[in-house]
Design an enzyme around this catalytic site. Structure first.
Site, PDB file in Angstrom:
ATOM      1  N   ASN A 145       4.730 -10.498 -11.533  1.00 37.37           N
ATOM      2  CA  ASN A 145       4.770 -10.399 -13.001  1.00 37.37           C
ATOM      3  C   ASN A 145       6.172 -10.543 -13.587  1.00 37.37           C
ATOM      4  OD1 ASN A 145       5.443  -7.862 -12.040  1.00 37.37           O
ATOM      5  ND2 ASN A 145       4.508  -6.789 -13.750  1.00 37.37           N
ATOM      6  N   GLU A 243       8.091   1.186  -6.669  1.00 44.30           N
ATOM      7  CA  GLU A 243       7.834   1.028  -8.107  1.00 44.30           C
ATOM      8  C   GLU A 243       6.419   0.483  -8.215  1.00 44.30           C
ATOM      9  OE1 GLU A 243       9.720   2.012 -10.443  1.00 44.30           O
ATOM     10  OE2 GLU A 243      11.793   1.973  -9.748  1.00 44.30           O
ATOM     11  N   CYS A 277       4.150  -3.669 -15.832  1.00 41.90           N
ATOM     12  CA  CYS A 277       3.817  -2.348 -15.286  1.00 41.90           C
ATOM     13  C   CYS A 277       3.810  -1.321 -16.403  1.00 41.90           C
ATOM     14  CB  CYS A 277       4.787  -1.976 -14.189  1.00 41.90           C
ATOM     15  SG  CYS A 277       6.499  -2.168 -14.663  1.00 41.90           S
ATOM     16  N   GLU A 455      15.057   2.816 -10.127  1.00 37.15           N
ATOM     17  CA  GLU A 455      15.848   1.594 -10.208  1.00 37.15           C
ATOM     18  C   GLU A 455      16.617   1.654 -11.518  1.00 37.15           C
ATOM     19  OE1 GLU A 455      13.807  -1.625  -7.398  1.00 37.15           O
ATOM     20  OE2 GLU A 455      12.856  -1.553  -9.345  1.00 37.15           O
TER      21      GLU A 455
HETATM   22  P1  NAD Z   1       0.921  -6.542  -5.059  1.00 32.96           P
HETATM   23  O1  NAD Z   1       0.989  -5.136  -4.576  1.00 32.96           O
HETATM   24  O2  NAD Z   1      -0.337  -7.285  -4.883  1.00 32.96           O
HETATM   25  O3  NAD Z   1       2.059  -7.429  -4.347  1.00 32.96           O
HETATM   26  C1  NAD Z   1       3.430  -7.079  -4.398  1.00 32.96           C
HETATM   27  C2  NAD Z   1       4.138  -7.701  -3.205  1.00 32.96           C
HETATM   28  O4  NAD Z   1       3.693  -7.069  -2.008  1.00 32.96           O
HETATM   29  C3  NAD Z   1       3.874  -9.190  -3.020  1.00 32.96           C
HETATM   30  O5  NAD Z   1       5.084  -9.831  -2.674  1.00 32.96           O
HETATM   31  C4  NAD Z   1       2.894  -9.211  -1.867  1.00 32.96           C
HETATM   32  O6  NAD Z   1       2.930 -10.423  -1.137  1.00 32.96           O
HETATM   33  C5  NAD Z   1       3.416  -8.051  -1.039  1.00 32.96           C
HETATM   34  N1  NAD Z   1       2.453  -7.497  -0.074  1.00 32.96           N
HETATM   35  C6  NAD Z   1       1.102  -7.521  -0.134  1.00 32.96           C
HETATM   36  N2  NAD Z   1       0.574  -6.922   0.972  1.00 32.96           N
HETATM   37  C7  NAD Z   1       1.615  -6.496   1.720  1.00 32.96           C
HETATM   38  C8  NAD Z   1       1.721  -5.806   2.966  1.00 32.96           C
HETATM   39  N3  NAD Z   1       0.650  -5.425   3.643  1.00 32.96           N
HETATM   40  N4  NAD Z   1       2.945  -5.529   3.446  1.00 32.96           N
HETATM   41  C9  NAD Z   1       4.061  -5.889   2.744  1.00 32.96           C
HETATM   42  N5  NAD Z   1       4.026  -6.564   1.580  1.00 32.96           N
HETATM   43  C10 NAD Z   1       2.817  -6.860   1.063  1.00 32.96           C
HETATM   44  O7  NAD Z   1       1.369  -6.482  -6.596  1.00 32.96           O
HETATM   45  P2  NAD Z   1       1.339  -7.671  -7.667  1.00 32.96           P
HETATM   46  O8  NAD Z   1      -0.087  -7.953  -7.985  1.00 32.96           O
HETATM   47  O9  NAD Z   1       2.231  -8.792  -7.220  1.00 32.96           O
HETATM   48  O10 NAD Z   1       2.068  -6.997  -8.916  1.00 32.96           O
HETATM   49  C11 NAD Z   1       1.395  -6.308  -9.920  1.00 32.96           C
HETATM   50  C12 NAD Z   1       1.517  -4.804  -9.718  1.00 32.96           C
HETATM   51  O11 NAD Z   1       2.894  -4.429  -9.674  1.00 32.96           O
HETATM   52  C13 NAD Z   1       0.915  -3.992 -10.844  1.00 32.96           C
HETATM   53  O12 NAD Z   1       0.229  -2.889 -10.307  1.00 32.96           O
HETATM   54  C14 NAD Z   1       2.135  -3.519 -11.628  1.00 32.96           C
HETATM   55  O13 NAD Z   1       1.940  -2.368 -12.405  1.00 32.96           O
HETATM   56  C15 NAD Z   1       3.111  -3.309 -10.528  1.00 32.96           C
HETATM   57  N6  NAD Z   1       4.484  -3.340 -11.045  1.00 32.96           N
HETATM   58  C16 NAD Z   1       5.214  -2.190 -11.055  1.00 32.96           C
HETATM   59  C17 NAD Z   1       6.505  -2.179 -11.569  1.00 32.96           C
HETATM   60  C18 NAD Z   1       7.336  -0.933 -11.593  1.00 32.96           C
HETATM   61  O14 NAD Z   1       8.536  -1.048 -11.766  1.00 32.96           O
HETATM   62  N7  NAD Z   1       6.765   0.239 -11.389  1.00 32.96           N
HETATM   63  C19 NAD Z   1       7.048  -3.362 -12.073  1.00 32.96           C
HETATM   64  C20 NAD Z   1       6.275  -4.520 -12.046  1.00 32.96           C
HETATM   65  C21 NAD Z   1       5.002  -4.499 -11.509  1.00 32.96           C
END
Ligand code: NAD
Length: 485
Positions: A145, A243, A277, A455
């Site tokens: 995102n 995060e 997020c 962060e």
């Molecule tokens: P996601 O958890 O699907 O993926 C995030 C990353 O993790 C990707 O690079 C993915 O390839 C990797 N990943 C997936 N499985 C893994 C594993 N088993 N081991 C290691 N890495 C793995 O998240 P997304 O759909 O890309 O992002 C959206 C989510 O992120 C939403 O829930 C959003 O709220 C959250 N988000 C949080 C913040 C924050 O600062 N708190 C900021 C932005 C987004």
């Protein structure tokens, strides 16, 4: 991929495709890294660590300033790439690229200004010093995102502190991060200090968790993935910042500036097509203003223009993937089945160019059951449930009734009320009379299942250091340790 200062293929030569969410068309392909590719990159980062961690802070600071300058200089090109792969409007992509530069600049200014401590022992026979040491090789795992700014939130403080990186972008958004990696080397960052490995989370990400040479994982993504990251990191007791997801409440009191709050709700929910997020994900209105507020918000949301991110007239781009759109659609359907009324939007636009991309009309829903998925889970897209509450205590009770605790906001012209709410909202950040805006100087992170660690801000830097104590004794006063006689 980008390893040791140059673009490389996977050793298997496998690739995967990247698509434009506005048209569904393929725009590029990148190497599909596997575990061996990660191991090679980690070895490179580990070798680079020996030198980078010892590089004088003045030099580290100058390099970060230069990175920031080069990224700003290429902002237009980088923003176009970001819009192409992510879908967000070009203006938002520009701010995201600039946010990467801001973060590097902020931490460039802090490099060399971190202080430890010197304190005499309570027994008067010496003193101890507290120093800060970098951690080592960091595995940064990013979501789709905000692929650029969130890389900055990690590498900015991490490089300032003297760590080296292997970055894994989300599979659908690797392109802008790969371009930035090259700029970073042009800015003078030694080769091997920042590497980018592209590929699936279940392979590239898992190797980062398994690899004992990776000392810390800096993760942003879904809460469910965060749980897996935590589990996988336990094998080698890696340092961890998580995060994760959020379901941010926005509370609008009866003394709020309604027009301002309406603008804030629209921007806070529908920016980045609702995929932030800290997007406003649940709206709580005091009874007295609920009718007027809802009417004005419906009017405002109807003016949001959908279109491809590269079109300057576009306010809101497509969702990032078709799968993401289906998730939002199913949440809207679930709410409707439980009695909710859709006040506007909530459909795929019909006819014309928009049919090719993953577009969805921004939706407002009233009379949403608190048990509906969009009220209790994270709704990661352009749909907003509106709830009416009788007073602040009811609003707070509802707002806090979630596993998440990332952001929150309260809208009121009464400072006491704002403070009362901010103190009680279970969230890492509360904005007062503002939609969610992250700033380099303000710590950011979650309570509850929205993660831990921080962060940004001074606090963000702490998570890239180990604290080390050095004890120094004055033996002229005799020795304190001896075997019993
Ligand atoms: P996601 O958890 O699907 O993926 C995030 C990353 O993790 C990707 O690079 C993915 O390839 C990797 N990943 C997936 N499985 C893994 C594993 N088993 N081991 C290691 N890495 C793995 O998240 P997304 O759909 O890309 O992002 C959206 C989510 O992120 C939403 O829930 C959003 O709220 C959250 N988000 C949080 C913040 C924050 O600062 N708190 C900021 C932005 C987004």
């Amino acid at each position: 991929m980008f390893v040791d200062g140059q673009y490389v293929d996977s050793h298997t030569e496998a690739t995967f495709e990247v698509f434009d969410p506005a048209s569904g068309e393929k725009i590029d392909s990148v190497p599909k890294g596997d575990r061996e590719d990660v191991r090679m990159a980690v070895d490179v980062a580990e070798r680079a660590y020996a030198k980078w961690s010892e590089t004088p802070t003045g030099e580290r600071s100058r390099t970060l300033f230069k990175i920031s300058e080069l990224v700003r200089g290429e902002a237009e090109e980088l923003a176009k790439t970001l819009t192409n792969e992510q879908g967000k409007p070009l203006g938002e992509a520009r701010s995201e690229v600039n946010s990467f530069a801001n973060t590097c600049e902020y931490y460039a200014g802090l490099t060399g200004r971190v202080r430890g401590a010197h304190t005499p022992f309570s027994t008067g026979d010496g003193y101890f010093i507290v120093t800060k040491r970098p951690i080592g090789v960091v595995g940064a795992i990013l979501p789709w995102n905000f692929p650029v700014s969130l890389m900055g939130w990690k590498v900015g403080p991490g490089l300032a502190a003297g760590n080296t990186f292997v970055v894994k972008p989300a599979s659908t958004t690797p392109l802008t991060d790969l371009k930035i990696a090259q700029l970073v080397v042009r800015a003078g960052l030694p080769r091997g200090v920042l590497n980018v490995v592209t590929g699936p989370g279940a392979v590239v990400g898992e190797e980062m968790l398994d690899n004992p040479k990776v000392q810390k994982i800096a993760f942003t993504g879904e809460t469910a993935t965060g749980k897996r990251i935590m589990e996988g990191s336990s094998k080698h007791i890696k340092r961890l910042t998580l995060e994760l997801g959020g379901s941010d409440p926005m509370i609008v009191c009866d003394d709020a500036d309604v027009d301002l709050a309406v603008e804030g709700a629209a921007w806070g929910r529908f920016r980045n097509c609702g995929q932030s997020c800290t997007s406003v994900k649940r709206l709580f209105l005091f009874e007295k203003i609920a009718g007027e507020f809802t009417d004005k918000l419906v009017k405002k949301v109807k003016t949001i223009r959908l279109g491809p991110g590269l079109d300057p007239k576009t306010h809101m781009g497509p969702l990032h993937t078709d799968e993401q759109r289906e998730k939002v659609e199913s949440m809207v359907e679930d709410a409707k089945e439980r009695g909710a009324e859709v006040l506007t939007g909530g459909r795929r636009p019909k006819g014309g160019e928009l049919e090719k991309g993953y577009f969805y009309e921004p939706a407002l829903l009233a009379d949403v059951d608190y048990k509906a998925a969009m009220a209790s889970e994270e709704c990661f897209g352009p749909a907003l449930p509106i709830f009416v509450v009788k007073d602040m205590n009811e609003a707070l009770e509802r707002a806090n009734d979630t596993i998440y605790g990332l952001g929150s906001s309260v809208w009121t012209n009464n400072l006491e009320r704002a403070y009362y709410a901010a103190e009680r909202m279970e969230a890492g950040t509360t904005w007062v009379n503002s939609p969610p805006i992250a700033r380099a100087e303000v710590p950011f992170g979650g309570f509850k299942q929205s993660g831990f660690g921080r962060e940004l801000g001074l606090e963000g830097l702490d998570y890239y250091y180990e604290t080390k104590s050095i004890q120094v004794y004055d033996y002229t006063q005799g020795k304190k340790w001896h075997f019993p006689v």
